[in-house]
Design a protein around this motif. Structure first.
Motif, PDB file in Angstrom:
ATOM      1  N   VAL A 185      44.657  50.852   6.726  1.00  0.00           N
ATOM      2  CA  VAL A 185      43.809  51.075   7.904  1.00  0.00           C
ATOM      3  C   VAL A 185      43.101  49.779   8.298  1.00  0.00           C
ATOM      4  O   VAL A 185      43.073  49.400   9.480  1.00  0.00           O
ATOM      5  CB  VAL A 185      42.787  52.206   7.628  1.00  0.00           C
ATOM      6  CG1 VAL A 185      41.727  52.260   8.713  1.00  0.00           C
ATOM      7  CG2 VAL A 185      43.503  53.545   7.515  1.00  0.00           C
ATOM      8  N   VAL A 186      42.570  49.067   7.290  1.00  0.00           N
ATOM      9  CA  VAL A 186      41.867  47.807   7.576  1.00  0.00           C
ATOM     10  C   VAL A 186      42.849  46.803   8.179  1.00  0.00           C
ATOM     11  O   VAL A 186      42.547  46.136   9.178  1.00  0.00           O
ATOM     12  CB  VAL A 186      41.202  47.251   6.285  1.00  0.00           C
ATOM     13  CG1 VAL A 186      40.728  45.820   6.496  1.00  0.00           C
ATOM     14  CG2 VAL A 186      40.038  48.136   5.872  1.00  0.00           C
ATOM     15  N   GLY A 187      44.039  46.712   7.592  1.00  0.00           N
ATOM     16  CA  GLY A 187      45.058  45.787   8.096  1.00  0.00           C
ATOM     17  C   GLY A 187      45.435  46.124   9.526  1.00  0.00           C
ATOM     18  O   GLY A 187      45.497  45.232  10.391  1.00  0.00           O
ATOM     19  N   ALA A 188      45.648  47.410   9.771  1.00  0.00           N
ATOM     20  CA  ALA A 188      46.030  47.831  11.118  1.00  0.00           C
ATOM     21  C   ALA A 188      44.911  47.543  12.116  1.00  0.00           C
ATOM     22  O   ALA A 188      45.165  47.098  13.240  1.00  0.00           O
ATOM     23  CB  ALA A 188      46.354  49.321  11.107  1.00  0.00           C
ATOM     24  N   SER A 189      43.663  47.761  11.687  1.00  0.00           N
ATOM     25  CA  SER A 189      42.525  47.502  12.584  1.00  0.00           C
ATOM     26  C   SER A 189      42.453  46.019  12.933  1.00  0.00           C
ATOM     27  O   SER A 189      42.233  45.646  14.080  1.00  0.00           O
ATOM     28  CB  SER A 189      41.215  47.926  11.916  1.00  0.00           C
ATOM     29  OG  SER A 189      41.287  49.262  11.569  1.00  0.00           O
ATOM     30  N   LEU A 190      42.619  45.164  11.896  1.00  0.00           N
ATOM     31  CA  LEU A 190      42.557  43.720  12.133  1.00  0.00           C
ATOM     32  C   LEU A 190      43.675  43.285  13.072  1.00  0.00           C
ATOM     33  O   LEU A 190      43.454  42.482  13.978  1.00  0.00           O
ATOM     34  CB  LEU A 190      42.661  42.967  10.800  1.00  0.00           C
ATOM     35  CG  LEU A 190      41.417  43.015   9.918  1.00  0.00           C
ATOM     36  CD1 LEU A 190      41.708  42.374   8.570  1.00  0.00           C
ATOM     37  CD2 LEU A 190      40.238  42.308  10.590  1.00  0.00           C
ATOM     38  N   VAL A 212      45.426  41.523  18.423  1.00  0.00           N
ATOM     39  CA  VAL A 212      46.309  41.699  19.590  1.00  0.00           C
ATOM     40  C   VAL A 212      45.464  41.900  20.836  1.00  0.00           C
ATOM     41  O   VAL A 212      45.709  41.275  21.892  1.00  0.00           O
ATOM     42  CB  VAL A 212      47.270  42.895  19.360  1.00  0.00           C
ATOM     43  CG1 VAL A 212      47.971  43.286  20.655  1.00  0.00           C
ATOM     44  CG2 VAL A 212      48.300  42.555  18.290  1.00  0.00           C
ATOM     45  N   ALA A 213      44.447  42.733  20.699  1.00  0.00           N
ATOM     46  CA  ALA A 213      43.568  43.004  21.840  1.00  0.00           C
ATOM     47  C   ALA A 213      42.883  41.723  22.304  1.00  0.00           C
ATOM     48  O   ALA A 213      42.779  41.454  23.516  1.00  0.00           O
ATOM     49  CB  ALA A 213      42.531  44.048  21.447  1.00  0.00           C
ATOM     50  N   ALA A 214      42.456  40.919  21.336  1.00  0.00           N
ATOM     51  CA  ALA A 214      41.778  39.658  21.680  1.00  0.00           C
ATOM     52  C   ALA A 214      42.747  38.729  22.412  1.00  0.00           C
ATOM     53  O   ALA A 214      42.387  38.094  23.414  1.00  0.00           O
ATOM     54  CB  ALA A 214      41.254  39.004  20.417  1.00  0.00           C
ATOM     55  N   HIS A 252      42.401  37.538  26.202  1.00  0.00           N
ATOM     56  CA  HIS A 252      42.363  36.103  26.471  1.00  0.00           C
ATOM     57  C   HIS A 252      43.387  35.754  27.553  1.00  0.00           C
ATOM     58  O   HIS A 252      43.118  34.986  28.470  1.00  0.00           O
ATOM     59  CB  HIS A 252      42.669  35.340  25.177  1.00  0.00           C
ATOM     60  CG  HIS A 252      42.710  33.863  25.348  1.00  0.00           C
ATOM     61  ND1 HIS A 252      41.573  33.131  25.555  1.00  0.00           N
ATOM     62  CD2 HIS A 252      43.746  32.995  25.357  1.00  0.00           C
ATOM     63  CE1 HIS A 252      41.902  31.861  25.691  1.00  0.00           C
ATOM     64  NE2 HIS A 252      43.224  31.744  25.563  1.00  0.00           N
ATOM     65  N   ARG A 253      44.551  36.368  27.438  1.00  0.00           N
ATOM     66  CA  ARG A 253      45.628  36.108  28.392  1.00  0.00           C
ATOM     67  C   ARG A 253      45.219  36.597  29.787  1.00  0.00           C
ATOM     68  O   ARG A 253      45.514  35.951  30.782  1.00  0.00           O
ATOM     69  CB  ARG A 253      46.891  36.842  27.911  1.00  0.00           C
ATOM     70  CG  ARG A 253      48.118  36.591  28.734  1.00  0.00           C
ATOM     71  CD  ARG A 253      48.708  35.245  28.430  1.00  0.00           C
ATOM     72  NE  ARG A 253      49.832  34.949  29.303  1.00  0.00           N
ATOM     73  CZ  ARG A 253      50.249  33.741  29.586  1.00  0.00           C
ATOM     74  NH1 ARG A 253      49.617  32.698  29.068  1.00  0.00           N
ATOM     75  NH2 ARG A 253      51.280  33.540  30.372  1.00  0.00           N
ATOM     76  N   ILE A 254      44.530  37.769  29.776  1.00  0.00           N
ATOM     77  CA  ILE A 254      44.131  38.353  31.066  1.00  0.00           C
ATOM     78  C   ILE A 254      43.079  37.488  31.756  1.00  0.00           C
ATOM     79  O   ILE A 254      43.161  37.210  32.943  1.00  0.00           O
ATOM     80  CB  ILE A 254      43.614  39.797  30.865  1.00  0.00           C
ATOM     81  CG1 ILE A 254      44.798  40.714  30.516  1.00  0.00           C
ATOM     82  CG2 ILE A 254      42.898  40.308  32.121  1.00  0.00           C
ATOM     83  CD1 ILE A 254      44.396  42.077  30.040  1.00  0.00           C
TER      84      ILE A 254
END
Lengths: 200, 122
Positions: free
Chosen positions: B53-58, B63-65, B69-71
Motif C-alpha cells: 500500500v505504501v509503495g503504491a501510494s508513493l 505519477v500525479a506530481a 508538472h507536465r500540465i
C-alpha cells in the motif's frame, strides 16, 4: 540408587522431520533449533515434541497423578515457549532448563495444594503404591530448594553437575543440599511411621 | 522405626522407574504454538500488505506530481542565435520549458529582451 554421575545425556536431532506445517528449514542440531525457536514457533514445536515425554515423566514422579502431570507439563512448555527468547546456552543441556521450569511449576503446584488443604497423597487416589505416597508426602515437607535438588537428582537422568548447571549453583551446594534433604526425608518418614504406629 | 540410607535410595529409585505412559503430545501446548504461528503469519502478511500500500501510494503520488508538472508547464520550440566571444555565431534549436510563474512569465516586461554580450559590438 545414587543420583546419576557421569556422561551427559544428549539428544540426537539430526535431520528432524518437521511436524508443524513444514515451512521450517531442516536442521541438524538442537542448538540450531533453539535459535530458530526464538523467532519461529514451528521450531519450538519440534523441541517440545522431543522433550515432552521426559518432562511429563518427571512431573508424574513429582505429583503421582497423570492428569495433574499433564497439566503441569502443559504449563511448563507454555512457560518455556514464552521465555525461549531469553534462553541463553550456559553449557547445560536444553532439557535441564525445561526440568528447572517443570520443577518450579511442581513446587508452586504443591504450595497451592498445601494452601487449599488438599489431603496428603494417598495410594488409592493417586493410582500409586503406598511407599510412593509416603515418599512424596515426605518430599512435600522439604523446603523448595531441597525438594528441587533431590527430585532433579533422583528422578531425572541428570548428573549432579548437570543439576548444578541447571540451577546455576555450585556442584558442592547440590551435594550438600542432597545430603541434608536425605537426612530430613529419613526423619520425616520415621516420624510419619511412628505417628501411624501410635494411631494404631 | 529407623530408615537407612539404602532404604531411602530404594524408595526414591522405585519412583524414578515410573515412566510416562500417557500421550506423547499435549493439546494445550500444540494449540498455543499453532496460535502463535498463526499470529506471526498474520503479522507478516499485514506487514507485506502495508508495504504494498505504501509503495503504491508513493508511486501514484509521484505519477500525479509528474502529470501535474507536465500540465502546469509548457514546452515550446526555441531557436537562438548565439554570438560567441570570438565573434563567430552559432544557432541552437530545441525545446524549452516555460514554467508559469510570475517571475518567469514570458509576457512579463523585460523577459523578452534579447540577451546580448555587453562586450560584443551590436
Amino acid at each position: 540408587m545414587e543420583p546419576t554421575t557421569g556422561s551427559r545425556h544428549s539428544t540426537n536431532v539430526s535431520h528432524l522431520a518437521i511436524q508443524f506445517g513444514g515451512t521450517m528449514t531442516e536442521t541438524n542440531s538442537e542448538d540450531d533449533l533453539i535459535e530458530q525457536a526464538k523467532h519461529n514457533p514451528e521450531a519450538f514445536g519440534v523441541l517440545y515434541r522431543m522433550h515432552y515425554t521426559a518432562i511429563a515423566g518427571y512431573l508424574l514422579r513429582r505429583v503421582g497423578d497423570e492428569s495433574d502431570a499433564e497439566d503441569l507439563a502443559a504449563e511448563t512448555f507454555i512457560a518455556a515457549f514464552r521465555a525461549i527468547g531469553r534462553y541463553r546456552n550456559t553449557g547445560a543441556p536444553f532439557r535441564a532448563w525445561l526440568y528447572r521450569i517443570a520443577s518450579n511449576k511442581a513446587n508452586r503446584w504443591s504450595g497451592l495444594r498445601t494452601r487449599i488443604a488438599v489431603p496428603a497423597y494417598s495410594a488409592s487416589e493417586e493410582q500409586d503404591t503406598e511407599s510412593h505416597s509416603v515418599i512424596r508426602n515426605a518430599i512435600e515437607t522439604l523446603p523448595s530448594k531441597m525438594r528441587t535438588v533431590i527430585t532433579l537428582a533422583y528422578w531425572t537422568p541428570m548428573s549432579t553437575s548437570q543439576v548444578a548447571e541447571a540451577l546455576s549453583i555450585a556442584e558442592g551446594t547440590v551435594k550438600s543440599r542432597l545430603s541434608r534433604a536425605k537426612l530430613a526425608l529419613r526423619q520425616e518418614i520415621e516420624r510419619q511411621a511412628s505417628q501411624e504406629g501410635g494411631e494404631r | 522405626m529407623i530408615i537407612k540410607d539404602e532404604q531411602l535410595d530404594t524408595m526414591l529409585a522405585s519412583i524414578a522407574s515410573q515412566d510416562w505412559n500417557g500421550p506423547s503430545f499435549n493439546q494445550r501446548v500444540e494449540q498455543e504454538i499453532l496460535e502463535r504461528n498463526h499470529v506471526m503469519e498474520l503479522r507478516k502478511r499485514t506487514m507485506g500488505m502495508v508495504g504494498v500500500v505504501v509503495g503504491a501510494s508513493l508511486l501514484s503520488a509521484s505519477v500525479a506530481a509528474a502529470v501535474t508538472h507536465r500540465i502546469v508547464s509548457h514546452r515550446v520550440p526555441i531557436s537562438a542565435k548565439i554570438v560567441l566571444p570570438d565573434g563567430r555565431t552559432a544557432f541552437v534549436t530545441g525545446e524549452a520549458e516555460i514554467v508559469l510563474d510570475d517571475a518567469l512569465d514570458p509576457t512579463a516586461p523585460g523577459n523578452n529582451e534579447l540577451l546580448t554580450d555587453p562586450k560584443q559590438p551590436e
